[in-house]
Write a protein that holds these residues in place. Structure first.
Motif, mmCIF file in Angstrom:
data_model
loop_
_atom_site.group_PDB
_atom_site.id
_atom_site.type_symbol
_atom_site.label_atom_id
_atom_site.label_comp_id
_atom_site.label_asym_id
_atom_site.label_seq_id
_atom_site.Cartn_x
_atom_site.Cartn_y
_atom_site.Cartn_z
ATOM 1 N N THR A 85 -1.464 -3.761 6.280
ATOM 2 C CA THR A 85 -0.935 -2.475 6.727
ATOM 3 C C THR A 85 -1.445 -2.153 8.120
ATOM 4 N N LEU A 136 -2.146 6.722 4.946
ATOM 5 C CA LEU A 136 -1.643 5.412 5.328
ATOM 6 C C LEU A 136 -1.695 5.188 6.832
ATOM 7 N N ARG A 189 -5.863 1.101 3.914
ATOM 8 C CA ARG A 189 -6.876 0.328 3.193
ATOM 9 C C ARG A 189 -6.680 -1.175 3.354
ATOM 10 N N GLN A 190 -5.423 -1.597 3.498
ATOM 11 C CA GLN A 190 -5.128 -3.022 3.524
ATOM 12 C C GLN A 190 -5.035 -3.550 4.962
ATOM 13 N N GLU A 196 0.846 -1.191 0.000
ATOM 14 C CA GLU A 196 0.000 0.000 0.000
ATOM 15 C C GLU A 196 0.881 1.240 0.000
#
Length: 247
Positions: free
Chosen positions: A235, A226, A231-232, A219
């Protein structure tokens, strides 16, 4: 300013980079974060031709090069537009701070010695080390040595500086003085690509943050995106392990 496409790298059967794409714009401070062994340092070294990539393309100032087939002459020419700050300082032990900064200017760039010395003094002044110009590395703390290394990097006025975990060998007090210099460079508009475990720097100074794992970019986005709205799931899981990040 700088773009890489589909960069791969293996050491024997071990795939370290698995098709990495990354863009750095002029004035960006891009931080690469992620767990140890994710390929961050290898990516940086491939971008500065310290390692030869298995495949991939770099576009730098409009010039396209094949990272797997770049010639030594091409690599040297492109490297002159960049600078690299290592985690272990890489200073010449038998040269003073001033001589360490001057060396690359006179040898690699053929700048006359007096002009190079004046340029080196300006760089040392910028990082707060001019009063240690005549000191040898063994007479300097780790933080002071790293600031000399940063002075050496900025002296030739590069278009981008690569930082490979520049504070990883330092204790917290010395880490602060090096990060302060890097923050100053960021405020002055220096383009920087920084592999770091310093989440405070990545969150508060970087304009762009890239999270890597297992040789891939999972990402990327602005620091706010971040750190505050990843989003992931991977992460989010990584950030939850970092003190002071997960609230």
């Amino acid at each position: 300013m700088l773009e890489i496409q589909n960069v791969t790298k293996s050491f024997g059967a071990l795939e370290v980079l698995r098709g990495v794409d990354l863009t750095v714009e002029k004035g960006d401070v891009a931080a690469i974060i992620g767990p140890s062994g994710s390929g961050k340092t290898t990516l940086l070294r491939c971008m500065n031709f310290l390692e030869r990539a298995g495949s991939g393309t770099m576009i730098f100032d409009g010039e396209r090069v094949d990272l797997a087939r770049v010639s030594g002459k091409e690599a040297a020419r492109l490297r002159r537009k960049t600078a690299f700050v290592f985690q272990s300082y890489n200073l010449f032990r038998n040269k003073t701070a001033l001589q360490n900064v001057t060396e690359g200017l006179t040898v690699a760039r053929k700048i006359p010695r007096e002009q190079a010395a004046e340029t080196a003094r300006r760089a040392l002044r910028k990082v707060g080390m001019l009063d240690r110009a005549d000191h040898y590395p063994h007479q300097l703390s780790g933080g002071q040595q790293q600031r000399v290394a940063i002075a050496r990097a900025i002296a030739p006025d590069p278009e981008i500086i690569y930082f490979d975990e520049p504070t990883s060998a330092l204790d917290p007090e010395l880490t602060g003085e090096v990060l302060a210099v890097m923050r100053q460079l960021a405020e002055e508009g220096m383009t920087m690509l920084v592999v770091t475990h310093e989440m405070g720097f990545a969150r508060n100074v970087s304009s762009k943050v890239v999270f890597m794992e297992d040789g891939r970019i999972v990402e990327s986005g602005t620091a706010r995106e971040l750190f505050e709205h990843p989003r992931q799931q991977r992460t989010r899981a990584f950030l939850q392990t970092v003190p002071g990040v997960a609230e």
